[in-house]
Scaffold this active site. Structure first.
Site, PDB file in Angstrom:
ATOM      1  CD  GLN A  85     -78.830  20.990 -53.554  1.00  0.00           C
ATOM      2  OE1 GLN A  85     -78.935  20.141 -54.329  1.00  0.00           O
ATOM      3  NE2 GLN A  85     -80.029  21.575 -52.910  1.00  0.00           N
ATOM      4  CG  ASN A  86     -79.640  27.686 -56.496  1.00  0.00           C
ATOM      5  OD1 ASN A  86     -79.995  26.230 -56.731  1.00  0.00           O
ATOM      6  ND2 ASN A  86     -80.552  28.274 -55.552  1.00  0.00           N
ATOM      7  CB  VAL A  87     -74.077  27.527 -60.516  1.00  0.00           C
ATOM      8  CG1 VAL A  87     -73.527  25.933 -60.001  1.00  0.00           C
ATOM      9  CG2 VAL A  87     -75.248  27.239 -61.655  1.00  0.00           C
ATOM     10  CG  ASP A  88     -78.701  31.531 -59.012  1.00  0.00           C
ATOM     11  OD1 ASP A  88     -79.551  30.700 -58.962  1.00  0.00           O
ATOM     12  OD2 ASP A  88     -78.383  32.257 -57.700  1.00  0.00           O
ATOM     13  CG  HIS A 103     -73.833  21.569 -56.387  1.00  0.00           C
ATOM     14  ND1 HIS A 103     -75.013  20.921 -56.374  1.00  0.00           N
ATOM     15  CD2 HIS A 103     -73.145  20.407 -55.731  1.00  0.00           C
ATOM     16  CE1 HIS A 103     -75.349  20.017 -55.815  1.00  0.00           C
ATOM     17  NE2 HIS A 103     -74.055  19.617 -55.015  1.00  0.00           N
ATOM     18  CB  CYS A 111     -57.081  26.318 -65.564  1.00  0.00           C
ATOM     19  SG  CYS A 111     -56.033  25.790 -66.712  1.00  0.00           S
ATOM     20  CB  CYS A 130     -55.628  29.014 -68.145  1.00  0.00           C
ATOM     21  SG  CYS A 130     -54.951  29.443 -66.362  1.00  0.00           S
ATOM     22  CB  SER A 171     -86.473  18.097 -56.087  1.00  0.00           C
ATOM     23  OG  SER A 171     -85.165  17.799 -56.762  1.00  0.00           O
ATOM     24  CG  LEU A 196     -94.406  25.113 -55.831  1.00  0.00           C
ATOM     25  CD1 LEU A 196     -94.959  26.403 -55.355  1.00  0.00           C
ATOM     26  CD2 LEU A 196     -93.887  25.275 -57.242  1.00  0.00           C
TER      27      LEU A 196
HETATM   28  C1  LIG Z   1     -79.002  12.509 -59.851  1.00  0.00           C
HETATM   29  C2  LIG Z   1     -78.641  11.678 -58.689  1.00  0.00           C
HETATM   30  C3  LIG Z   1     -79.091  10.448 -58.550  1.00  0.00           C
HETATM   31  N1  LIG Z   1     -76.916  11.614 -58.852  1.00  0.00           N
HETATM   32  C4  LIG Z   1     -76.422  12.077 -57.644  1.00  0.00           C
HETATM   33  O1  LIG Z   1     -77.066  12.487 -56.510  1.00  0.00           O
HETATM   34  C5  LIG Z   1     -74.874  11.962 -57.952  1.00  0.00           C
HETATM   35  C6  LIG Z   1     -74.545  10.545 -57.585  1.00  0.00           C
HETATM   36  C7  LIG Z   1     -74.310  10.183 -56.263  1.00  0.00           C
HETATM   37  C8  LIG Z   1     -73.651  10.490 -55.342  1.00  0.00           C
HETATM   38  N2  LIG Z   1     -74.135   9.799 -53.982  1.00  0.00           N
HETATM   39  C9  LIG Z   1     -75.412   9.094 -54.283  1.00  0.00           C
HETATM   40  C10 LIG Z   1     -76.342   8.478 -53.355  1.00  0.00           C
HETATM   41  C11 LIG Z   1     -77.280   7.949 -53.981  1.00  0.00           C
HETATM   42  C12 LIG Z   1     -77.644   8.206 -55.292  1.00  0.00           C
HETATM   43  C13 LIG Z   1     -76.712   8.816 -56.358  1.00  0.00           C
HETATM   44  C14 LIG Z   1     -75.547   9.352 -55.894  1.00  0.00           C
HETATM   45  N3  LIG Z   1     -74.016  12.974 -56.876  1.00  0.00           N
HETATM   46  C15 LIG Z   1     -72.842  13.466 -57.561  1.00  0.00           C
HETATM   47  O2  LIG Z   1     -72.414  12.876 -58.489  1.00  0.00           O
HETATM   48  C16 LIG Z   1     -72.164  14.596 -56.648  1.00  0.00           C
HETATM   49  C17 LIG Z   1     -72.306  15.885 -57.388  1.00  0.00           C
HETATM   50  C18 LIG Z   1     -73.347  16.194 -57.519  1.00  0.00           C
HETATM   51  C19 LIG Z   1     -73.444  17.766 -58.075  1.00  0.00           C
HETATM   52  C20 LIG Z   1     -73.874  17.968 -59.591  1.00  0.00           C
HETATM   53  N4  LIG Z   1     -73.932  19.357 -59.923  1.00  0.00           N
HETATM   54  C21 LIG Z   1     -74.968  20.027 -59.695  1.00  0.00           C
HETATM   55  N5  LIG Z   1     -75.070  21.312 -60.132  1.00  0.00           N
HETATM   56  C22 LIG Z   1     -73.871  21.907 -60.581  1.00  0.00           C
HETATM   57  C23 LIG Z   1     -73.721  21.905 -62.284  1.00  0.00           C
HETATM   58  C24 LIG Z   1     -75.079  22.682 -62.760  1.00  0.00           C
HETATM   59  O3  LIG Z   1     -75.886  23.223 -62.150  1.00  0.00           O
HETATM   60  O4  LIG Z   1     -75.173  22.331 -63.972  1.00  0.00           O
HETATM   61  S1  LIG Z   1     -76.442  19.072 -59.051  1.00  0.00           S
HETATM   62  C25 LIG Z   1     -77.709  20.275 -59.687  1.00  0.00           C
HETATM   63  O5  LIG Z   1     -78.968  19.495 -59.754  1.00  0.00           O
HETATM   64  C26 LIG Z   1     -79.672  19.733 -58.613  1.00  0.00           C
HETATM   65  C27 LIG Z   1     -80.846  20.018 -58.727  1.00  0.00           C
HETATM   66  O6  LIG Z   1     -81.804  19.742 -57.769  1.00  0.00           O
HETATM   67  P1  LIG Z   1     -82.735  21.072 -56.960  1.00  0.00           P
HETATM   68  O7  LIG Z   1     -82.075  22.283 -57.021  1.00  0.00           O
HETATM   69  O8  LIG Z   1     -83.428  20.426 -55.824  1.00  0.00           O
HETATM   70  O9  LIG Z   1     -83.671  21.296 -58.317  1.00  0.00           O
HETATM   71  P2  LIG Z   1     -84.882  20.476 -58.791  1.00  0.00           P
HETATM   72  O10 LIG Z   1     -85.285  21.115 -60.155  1.00  0.00           O
HETATM   73  O11 LIG Z   1     -84.650  19.078 -58.696  1.00  0.00           O
HETATM   74  O12 LIG Z   1     -86.047  20.848 -57.716  1.00  0.00           O
HETATM   75  C28 LIG Z   1     -86.503  22.040 -57.702  1.00  0.00           C
HETATM   76  C29 LIG Z   1     -87.416  22.001 -56.307  1.00  0.00           C
HETATM   77  O13 LIG Z   1     -87.920  23.085 -56.108  1.00  0.00           O
HETATM   78  C30 LIG Z   1     -89.359  23.242 -55.874  1.00  0.00           C
HETATM   79  N6  LIG Z   1     -90.094  24.472 -56.650  1.00  0.00           N
HETATM   80  C31 LIG Z   1     -89.997  24.774 -58.086  1.00  0.00           C
HETATM   81  N7  LIG Z   1     -90.492  26.204 -57.727  1.00  0.00           N
HETATM   82  C32 LIG Z   1     -90.690  26.667 -56.561  1.00  0.00           C
HETATM   83  C33 LIG Z   1     -90.905  27.960 -56.027  1.00  0.00           C
HETATM   84  N8  LIG Z   1     -91.305  28.879 -56.968  1.00  0.00           N
HETATM   85  N9  LIG Z   1     -90.839  28.173 -54.635  1.00  0.00           N
HETATM   86  C34 LIG Z   1     -90.557  27.042 -53.940  1.00  0.00           C
HETATM   87  N10 LIG Z   1     -90.143  25.690 -54.435  1.00  0.00           N
HETATM   88  C35 LIG Z   1     -90.012  25.767 -55.685  1.00  0.00           C
HETATM   89  C36 LIG Z   1     -89.670  22.085 -56.712  1.00  0.00           C
HETATM   90  O14 LIG Z   1     -91.081  21.472 -56.151  1.00  0.00           O
HETATM   91  C37 LIG Z   1     -88.681  21.059 -56.425  1.00  0.00           C
HETATM   92  O15 LIG Z   1     -88.881  20.385 -55.155  1.00  0.00           O
HETATM   93  C38 LIG Z   1     -78.757  20.700 -57.601  1.00  0.00           C
HETATM   94  O16 LIG Z   1     -78.184  20.159 -56.738  1.00  0.00           O
HETATM   95  C39 LIG Z   1     -78.047  21.262 -58.821  1.00  0.00           C
HETATM   96  O17 LIG Z   1     -76.859  21.935 -58.383  1.00  0.00           O
HETATM   97  N11 LIG Z   1     -70.767  14.035 -56.390  1.00  0.00           N
HETATM   98  C40 LIG Z   1     -70.542  13.051 -55.737  1.00  0.00           C
HETATM   99  O18 LIG Z   1     -71.494  12.324 -55.423  1.00  0.00           O
HETATM  100  O19 LIG Z   1     -68.997  12.892 -55.582  1.00  0.00           O
HETATM  101  C41 LIG Z   1     -68.591  11.723 -54.837  1.00  0.00           C
HETATM  102  C42 LIG Z   1     -68.855  11.852 -53.291  1.00  0.00           C
HETATM  103  C43 LIG Z   1     -68.788  10.805 -52.593  1.00  0.00           C
HETATM  104  C44 LIG Z   1     -68.876  10.988 -51.084  1.00  0.00           C
HETATM  105  C45 LIG Z   1     -69.321  12.004 -50.728  1.00  0.00           C
HETATM  106  C46 LIG Z   1     -69.252  13.196 -51.297  1.00  0.00           C
HETATM  107  C47 LIG Z   1     -69.202  13.248 -52.673  1.00  0.00           C
END
Ligand SMILES: CC(C)NC(=O)[C@H](Cc1c[nH]c2ccccc12)NC(=O)[C@H](CCCC/N=C(/NCCC(=O)O)S[C@H]1O[C@H](COP(=O)(O)OP(=O)(O)OC[C@H]2O[C@@H](n3cnc4c(N)ncnc43)[C@H](O)[C@@H]2O)[C@@H](O)[C@H]1O)NC(=O)OCc1ccccc1
Length: 222
Positions: A85-88, A103, A111, A130, A171, A196
């Protein structure tokens, strides 16, 4: 053994890249809907460019860690599909042969007018043109909320044939990625969560390894 691995921001945390939901998370100073949606880009493209320019600079300055490198080792030894899911680009710089960026990627530009993609300049703004159609509607090639993630068909295919599914540093709040564990379970994969702390979908996993990714991932791979 066929293995599908899903990673999130947690795997890059120890490389100095901020996660999304932690108290010092990315979404702290930026409301998600102000910087990571097509509406935000239409409303204030300059703000969105500043947000992604800062993340692009942070990613370029970061180094892959032991967890990235361990997954590259795993991919060299087994039939592994690595989905992030990471963009890095730390998985690639950590040696991963092939990565599905569901993602998108910070280091690629898209573009919004003609769909052309090209390697992103370090800094983009509203004047970035572009190289194909010349229009000044360049955006980062990342998937914003409300947009369809990339390569879902390939990912679904891999989840259906996986013997082992592992989620690392995520998460479980963002869909469809958070739903992959249930799909893998349906096809009788063994599912392990490496994180974590507990995630929003921990109860869907049969096994849990808890701790920092740089400690638990190399141990799990070995
Ligand atoms: C907020 C959420 C409720 N909203 C959604 O999910 C939405 C809407 C939705 C769709 N279906 C649903 C169903 C239910 C509810 C909502 C929805 N989803 C969408 O809009 C998606 C598009 C979502 C993508 C958005 N773009 C990102 N990123 C790119 C940009 C950018 O990066 O700026 S999402 C972005 O946030 C997300 C962050 O989550 P994590 O990576 O998990 O990071 P987080 O900080 O939350 O957690 C970190 C974890 O690591 C742990 N941790 C921390 N340090 C460590 C460590 N050191 N070691 C180990 N673990 C560690 C922590 O404890 C923690 O648990 C990643 O996905 C990341 O890519 N598109 C879509 O649904 O299109 C239509 C569709 C329909 C049908 C079928 C397919 C598609």
């Amino acid at each position: 053994m066929r293995i599908t691995v899903l990673t999130g921001a947690g795997i890059s945390a120890e490389s100095g890249l901020r996660t999304f939901r932690a108290e010092d998370g990315l979404w702290e100073e930026h409301r998600l809907e102000d910087v990571a949606t097509p509406e935000a880009y239409a409303r204030d493209p300059a703000l969105v460019h500043r947000f992604y320019n800062a993340r692009r600079a942070a990613a370029a300055a970061a180094q892959p860690n032991a967890a990235h490198r361990a997954l590259a080792d795993l991919a060299r030894k087994h039939d592994v599909t690595l989905v992030t899911q990471n963009v890095d680009d730390l998985h690639e710089r950590g040696g991963a042969p092939y990565v599905i960026h569901m993602h998108g990627r910070l280091n690629r530009a898209l573009c919004a007018a003609c769909g052309h993609r090209w390697p992103s300049p370090a800094v983009m703004d509203v004047t970035t043109a572009c190289p194909d159609c010349g229009s000044r509607s360049a955006r980062p090639d990342v998937v914003w909320f409300g947009e369809m993630p990339y390569d879902l068909d390939d990912i679904t295919e891999e989840l259906e044939r996986a013997d082992l599914f592992a989620a690392i540093g995520t998460s479980g709040n963002v869909y469809p990625a958070a739903g992959f564990v249930r799909m893998a379970r349906q096809f009788r994969a063994h599912c392990v969560e490496l994180n974590l702390d507990r995630s929003a979908v921990s109860s869907d996993f049969q096994e849990h390894l808890t701790g920092p990714a740089t400690e638990i991932v190399p141990g799990w791979v070995a």
